[in-house]
Design a protein around this motif. Structure first.
Motif, PDB file in Angstrom:
ATOM      1  N   GLN A 254       0.882  -1.157   0.043  1.00 52.48           N
ATOM      2  CA  GLN A 254       0.087  -0.051  -0.126  1.00 52.48           C
ATOM      3  C   GLN A 254       0.897   1.170   0.080  1.00 52.48           C
ATOM      4  O   GLN A 254       1.921   1.150   0.490  1.00 52.48           O
TER       5      GLN A 254
ATOM      6  N   PRO B 221      -5.260  -1.057  -1.716  1.00 55.98           N
ATOM      7  CA  PRO B 221      -5.989   0.168  -1.154  1.00 55.98           C
ATOM      8  C   PRO B 221      -5.340   0.690   0.064  1.00 55.98           C
ATOM      9  O   PRO B 221      -4.956  -0.218   1.190  1.00 55.98           O
TER      10      PRO B 221
ATOM     11  N   GLU C 123     -11.099   8.474  -2.806  1.00 53.70           N
ATOM     12  CA  GLU C 123     -11.323   7.129  -3.488  1.00 53.70           C
ATOM     13  C   GLU C 123     -10.426   6.966  -4.649  1.00 53.70           C
ATOM     14  O   GLU C 123      -9.863   5.905  -5.145  1.00 53.70           O
ATOM     15  N   ASP C 124     -10.516   8.156  -5.759  1.00 54.96           N
ATOM     16  CA  ASP C 124      -9.340   7.998  -6.766  1.00 54.96           C
ATOM     17  C   ASP C 124      -7.989   7.809  -6.342  1.00 54.96           C
ATOM     18  O   ASP C 124      -7.163   7.424  -7.132  1.00 54.96           O
TER      19      ASP C 124
ATOM     20  N   ASN D 236      -7.209   5.864  -4.083  1.00 55.86           N
ATOM     21  CA  ASN D 236      -7.178   4.529  -3.561  1.00 55.86           C
ATOM     22  C   ASN D 236      -6.789   4.377  -2.048  1.00 55.86           C
ATOM     23  O   ASN D 236      -6.173   3.499  -1.652  1.00 55.86           O
TER      24      ASN D 236
ATOM     25  N   LYS E 147      -8.899   4.082   1.597  1.00 51.85           N
ATOM     26  CA  LYS E 147      -9.845   3.661   2.121  1.00 51.85           C
ATOM     27  C   LYS E 147      -9.919   4.307   3.693  1.00 51.85           C
ATOM     28  O   LYS E 147      -9.158   3.794   4.461  1.00 51.85           O
TER      29      LYS E 147
END
Length: 266
Positions: A155, A192, A223-224, A226, A228
């Motif tokens: 991540q 994410p 959101e774009d 990635n 969360k």
């Protein structure tokens, strides 16, 4: 002070600091492949400057903790700049995992190149990781001007207040005032990122992302990006900025900084 040395395949950490005030590390190159062979691990240290380092390690490249083993105390005023980090396992940057109700604060990572992050266990992913346990509080952390190349598995960001039964004695106390600015990621397929607290009283708050660039495109939403946002997370925001003061000025500046950092390896 540590200056101008190269360390190849140590049995454990390349540098271990415990309760050190005023440590300076510069022009250090380290390569490790054994288990638990972290790069620079600092416990309960203050007023530290790390710059011009290249770390390729088979565990965390740079880890900042409070109390561990025989070392006690808070963490304050840590500056890391002009570093190239390559983590074959675990994190390029890891903050907050060990302590005893300590405060870790005033921490800055700037002009950092992350060349690799390869960790298959989701609990230990994150190029930039703030994983807070043991009643610690991590606050006032700045990540700025960070270049991340395509990573094998992991991540980009993992900011969590947590309890890890393998290493923790208690959950973390909280995370607040984290600023992440000018992140340039070139890659695909990362998991994410996670932003999450532990409980209402052990939350994560005031997390600001600004100018997140992924494959040359500035990202406008969490959101774009990635990212969360989980439970017990408050005031997590992402800001777009005008990156063009004049034609190509900022693009040229970013490319120059990236090439400058990489050239220090040659």
């Amino acid at each position: 002070e540590i200056n101008g040395i190269t360390v190849i395949n140590p049995d454990h950490y390349t540098v271990l600091g415990g309760e050190v005030d005023g440590l300076k590390i510069s022009n250090l190159k380290a390569f490790s492949c054994k288990g638990w062979s972290d790069g620079i691990d600092l416990m309960s240290c203050r007023n530290v400057e790390i710059k011009d380092v290249f770390m390729r390690n088979s565990d965390d490249c740079i880890a900042l903790y409070a109390h561990r083993w025989t070392y006690y105390g808070n963490v304050k005023n840590i500056k890391v700049s002009d570093a190239t980090l390559w983590a074959d396992v675990a994190h390029p940057v890891n903050i907050g995992g060990h302590g005893k109700g300590n405060i870790l604060e005033d921490i800055t990572f700037s002009n950092i190149n992350i060349l690799q992050h390869d960790e298959d266990d989701r609990l230990y992913q994150g190029c930039l990781s703030i994983n807070v346990a043991d009643d610690n509080v991590v606050q006032d952390v700045n990540f700025e001007n960070i270049w991340i190349d395509n990573i094998e598995e992991g991540q980009l960001f993992n900011f969590r207040v947590l309890y890890n039964p393998k290493y923790s004695v208690s959950p973390g106390g909280g995370i607040k005032n984290i600023n992440v600015k000018n992140i340039y990621y070139t890659g695909y397929g990362e998991n994410p990122s996670v932003i999450e607290g532990y409980s209402e009283n052990r939350c994560i708050e005031k997390i600001t992302f600004e100018n997140i660039m992924i494959n040359g495109k500035q990202i406008g939403t969490l959101e774009d990006a990635n990212i969360k946002v989980g439970k017990f997370a408050k005031n997590v925001t992402l800001r777009k900025v005008n990156i063009y003061k004049s034609k190509d000025t900022d693009t040229q500046e970013s490319t120059f900084l990236h090439k400058t950092a990489v050239s220090k390896l040659e």
